[in-house]
Design a protein around this motif. Sequence first.
Motif, PDB file in Angstrom:
ATOM      1  N   THR A 283       1.013  -1.173   0.048  1.00  0.00           N
ATOM      2  CA  THR A 283      -0.039   0.095   0.017  1.00  0.00           C
ATOM      3  C   THR A 283       1.075   1.166  -0.051  1.00  0.00           C
ATOM      4  N   VAL A 284       0.350   2.333  -0.599  1.00  0.00           N
ATOM      5  CA  VAL A 284       1.116   3.476  -0.780  1.00  0.00           C
ATOM      6  C   VAL A 284       0.313   4.890  -1.148  1.00  0.00           C
ATOM      7  N   VAL A 285       0.582   5.745  -0.314  1.00  0.00           N
ATOM      8  CA  VAL A 285      -0.093   7.096  -0.895  1.00  0.00           C
ATOM      9  C   VAL A 285       0.856   8.268  -1.346  1.00  0.00           C
ATOM     10  N   THR A 286       0.601   8.934  -2.296  1.00  0.00           N
ATOM     11  CA  THR A 286       1.587   9.997  -2.416  1.00  0.00           C
ATOM     12  C   THR A 286       0.600  11.532  -2.872  1.00  0.00           C
ATOM     13  N   THR A 287       1.187  12.367  -2.335  1.00  0.00           N
ATOM     14  CA  THR A 287       0.409  13.636  -2.439  1.00  0.00           C
ATOM     15  C   THR A 287       1.419  14.699  -2.906  1.00  0.00           C
ATOM     16  N   ASP A 290       1.228  22.095  -4.219  1.00  0.00           N
ATOM     17  CA  ASP A 290       1.458  23.252  -4.931  1.00  0.00           C
ATOM     18  C   ASP A 290       1.205  24.223  -3.948  1.00  0.00           C
ATOM     19  N   TRP A 291       2.498  24.812  -3.655  1.00  0.00           N
ATOM     20  CA  TRP A 291       2.269  26.230  -2.723  1.00  0.00           C
ATOM     21  C   TRP A 291       1.511  27.429  -3.281  1.00  0.00           C
ATOM     22  N   ASP A 292       1.831  27.614  -4.792  1.00  0.00           N
ATOM     23  CA  ASP A 292       1.369  28.690  -5.247  1.00  0.00           C
ATOM     24  C   ASP A 292      -0.223  28.564  -5.394  1.00  0.00           C
ATOM     25  N   SER A 293      -0.858  27.393  -5.592  1.00  0.00           N
ATOM     26  CA  SER A 293      -2.294  27.334  -5.856  1.00  0.00           C
ATOM     27  C   SER A 293      -2.779  26.907  -4.351  1.00  0.00           C
ATOM     28  N   HIS A 294      -2.284  26.435  -3.224  1.00  0.00           N
ATOM     29  CA  HIS A 294      -2.566  26.146  -2.056  1.00  0.00           C
ATOM     30  C   HIS A 294      -3.539  25.070  -2.411  1.00  0.00           C
ATOM     31  N   SER A 295      -2.944  23.864  -3.059  1.00  0.00           N
ATOM     32  CA  SER A 295      -3.752  22.943  -3.257  1.00  0.00           C
ATOM     33  C   SER A 295      -2.957  21.607  -3.243  1.00  0.00           C
ATOM     34  N   ILE A 296      -3.480  20.432  -2.935  1.00  0.00           N
ATOM     35  CA  ILE A 296      -2.744  18.898  -2.749  1.00  0.00           C
ATOM     36  C   ILE A 296      -3.499  18.046  -3.550  1.00  0.00           C
ATOM     37  N   THR A 297      -2.706  17.435  -4.561  1.00  0.00           N
ATOM     38  CA  THR A 297      -3.268  16.763  -5.485  1.00  0.00           C
ATOM     39  C   THR A 297      -2.593  15.141  -5.058  1.00  0.00           C
ATOM     40  N   TYR A 298      -3.441  14.093  -4.939  1.00  0.00           N
ATOM     41  CA  TYR A 298      -3.092  12.861  -4.239  1.00  0.00           C
ATOM     42  C   TYR A 298      -3.745  11.633  -5.169  1.00  0.00           C
ATOM     43  N   SER A 299      -2.955  10.465  -4.839  1.00  0.00           N
ATOM     44  CA  SER A 299      -3.506   9.467  -5.295  1.00  0.00           C
ATOM     45  C   SER A 299      -3.044   8.155  -4.179  1.00  0.00           C
ATOM     46  N   CYS A 300      -3.918   7.367  -4.057  1.00  0.00           N
ATOM     47  CA  CYS A 300      -3.931   6.099  -2.936  1.00  0.00           C
ATOM     48  C   CYS A 300      -4.031   4.862  -3.466  1.00  0.00           C
ATOM     49  N   ALA A 301      -3.208   4.010  -3.122  1.00  0.00           N
ATOM     50  CA  ALA A 301      -3.160   2.371  -3.513  1.00  0.00           C
ATOM     51  C   ALA A 301      -3.363   1.727  -2.310  1.00  0.00           C
ATOM     52  N   GLY A 302      -4.676   1.730  -1.821  1.00  0.00           N
ATOM     53  CA  GLY A 302      -5.001   0.769  -0.778  1.00  0.00           C
ATOM     54  C   GLY A 302      -4.492   1.247   0.807  1.00  0.00           C
ATOM     55  N   HIS A 303      -3.900   2.415   0.888  1.00  0.00           N
ATOM     56  CA  HIS A 303      -3.239   2.931   2.021  1.00  0.00           C
ATOM     57  C   HIS A 303      -4.488   3.669   2.847  1.00  0.00           C
ATOM     58  N   PRO A 305      -6.061   6.948   4.499  1.00  0.00           N
ATOM     59  CA  PRO A 305      -5.794   8.254   4.013  1.00  0.00           C
ATOM     60  C   PRO A 305      -5.018   9.194   4.670  1.00  0.00           C
ATOM     61  N   PRO A 306      -4.283  10.099   3.933  1.00  0.00           N
ATOM     62  CA  PRO A 306      -3.751  11.429   4.836  1.00  0.00           C
ATOM     63  C   PRO A 306      -4.761  12.261   5.394  1.00  0.00           C
ATOM     64  N   ALA A 307      -4.376  12.735   6.493  1.00  0.00           N
ATOM     65  CA  ALA A 307      -5.197  13.671   7.234  1.00  0.00           C
ATOM     66  C   ALA A 307      -4.723  15.169   7.003  1.00  0.00           C
ATOM     67  N   ASP A 319      -9.502  10.929   1.056  1.00  0.00           N
ATOM     68  CA  ASP A 319      -9.999   9.500   0.977  1.00  0.00           C
ATOM     69  C   ASP A 319     -10.798   9.438  -0.237  1.00  0.00           C
ATOM     70  N   HIS A 320     -10.585  10.540  -1.434  1.00  0.00           N
ATOM     71  CA  HIS A 320     -11.312  10.380  -2.597  1.00  0.00           C
ATOM     72  C   HIS A 320     -10.845  10.348  -3.880  1.00  0.00           C
ATOM     73  N   ALA A 321      -9.731   9.493  -3.414  1.00  0.00           N
ATOM     74  CA  ALA A 321      -8.862   8.910  -4.917  1.00  0.00           C
ATOM     75  C   ALA A 321      -8.150   7.468  -4.290  1.00  0.00           C
ATOM     76  N   THR A 322      -8.789   6.726  -3.695  1.00  0.00           N
ATOM     77  CA  THR A 322      -8.508   5.349  -3.313  1.00  0.00           C
ATOM     78  C   THR A 322      -8.622   4.294  -4.157  1.00  0.00           C
ATOM     79  N   ASP A 323      -7.596   3.337  -4.393  1.00  0.00           N
ATOM     80  CA  ASP A 323      -7.498   2.327  -5.310  1.00  0.00           C
ATOM     81  C   ASP A 323      -7.120   1.216  -4.767  1.00  0.00           C
ATOM     82  N   PRO A 324      -7.009   0.085  -5.259  1.00  0.00           N
ATOM     83  CA  PRO A 324      -6.466  -1.136  -4.550  1.00  0.00           C
ATOM     84  C   PRO A 324      -5.064  -1.240  -4.584  1.00  0.00           C
TER      85      PRO A 324
END
Length: 410
Positions: A283-287, A290-303, A305-307, A319-324
């Motif tokens: 399992t792994v999650v990566t985020t 982007d400091w300029d837009s104040h946004s986090i783009t993330y994807s999760c493989a069965g891990h 969820p980040p808080a 937890d809106h991009a969770t996959d096996p």
Amino acid sequence: MREPHIDYAEVFRALPGMVALLTPDLVYVDANEDFLRLAGRTREQLLGRYIFDVFPENPNEPSAAGMRETEASMLRTVATGERDTMALLRYDIEDPERPGRWQEHYWSPVNAPVLGPDGKVALIVHRVEEVTELIRARGGPGGGGDRARVLEAELYTRARELQEVNERLRSAHAHEREVALALQAAMLPSPGPAGAHGAAVRYRPAVGALNVCGDWYDLVTLPGRGLAVAVGDVVGHGLAAACAMGQLRSALSGATRLTHDPAQALEALDLYARSVDGAESTTVVTTFIDWDSHSITYSCAGHPPPALVHPDGTVVFLDHATDPPLAARPTHAPRPRAHAPFVDAATLVLYTDGLIERRTESIDTGLERLADSLARHRELDPETLADALLADLLPAAGNTDDTALIVLRL
């Protein structure tokens, strides 16, 4: 048919053989009738008292080590939550009617944990096989007593040899653990600079066994002013899991620099994981931050969820991009991605399941506990917050799973 009522307190007291119950602080809370009879103590002399106040070491026996060995066994049971079987040992008992007079005893103890609702060791079951009569038996006419003495000496010598072998094995195991943890530390270095944003990382190995594992974390500076933060968890423990972890961590770090997109990075990692022994179901999650837009783009493989903790104490789980998990599908497929905004002074926390999961609880309970701790400690700096989370969420005696943690101030 009505099931019979069972009085377990009476069952305990009637158990054959010596059995006692102690707290994790090694204080007696109960003992059965055989324990009281064979140990020569009343219930009042035991209950509420520290074990080695009741049964101190014989000061007149230079080779006595029963107290030290018994204490070490019990503390291992508390730390690991696992049964600990001891070798035969000599443990003399002071005669309560004649202070200063010691009675020779040979015991074969077993210490077993009783877990509470929180998964921690609540009681120690201390079961003792009293074999003094077997060792010290006197024979009849014809020199039986001499033969018994020879048997006693041989058995005791073999028991001490076995104990010494066990101690050498523990020493060798401790050295192996140091080497393994040094390897783990080399593969999980301190985080690099995160610009003006404070970051803290923590790694806590599980208690027991070799304690090297497949948990990892990584922080990667992206082109421009971005930052990628990831955590992952290879199934299993030991050097094989650590080796798979090292390969996957390096592969994800490279994919992150090439793709500039978390979902594409996990897609590349999924393809790579299919060729790595032991990488299945990682399992792994990566985020991507982007400091300029104040946004986090993330994807999760069965891990888990980040808080994301907002300055007002609101905690949002990403937890809106969770996959096996990796290599869990029979064929490769695209990975999802999602976005979340953040404000200045928010905090992002990534972690592995050892921080929140307990065998006796649902994962929702662990997530609620994490959210509560984050809300209470949100104003702390990342280093102090990381320590506070570990103190709040990990069992005091150590966890049976490994834990990796990243705290980043946004």
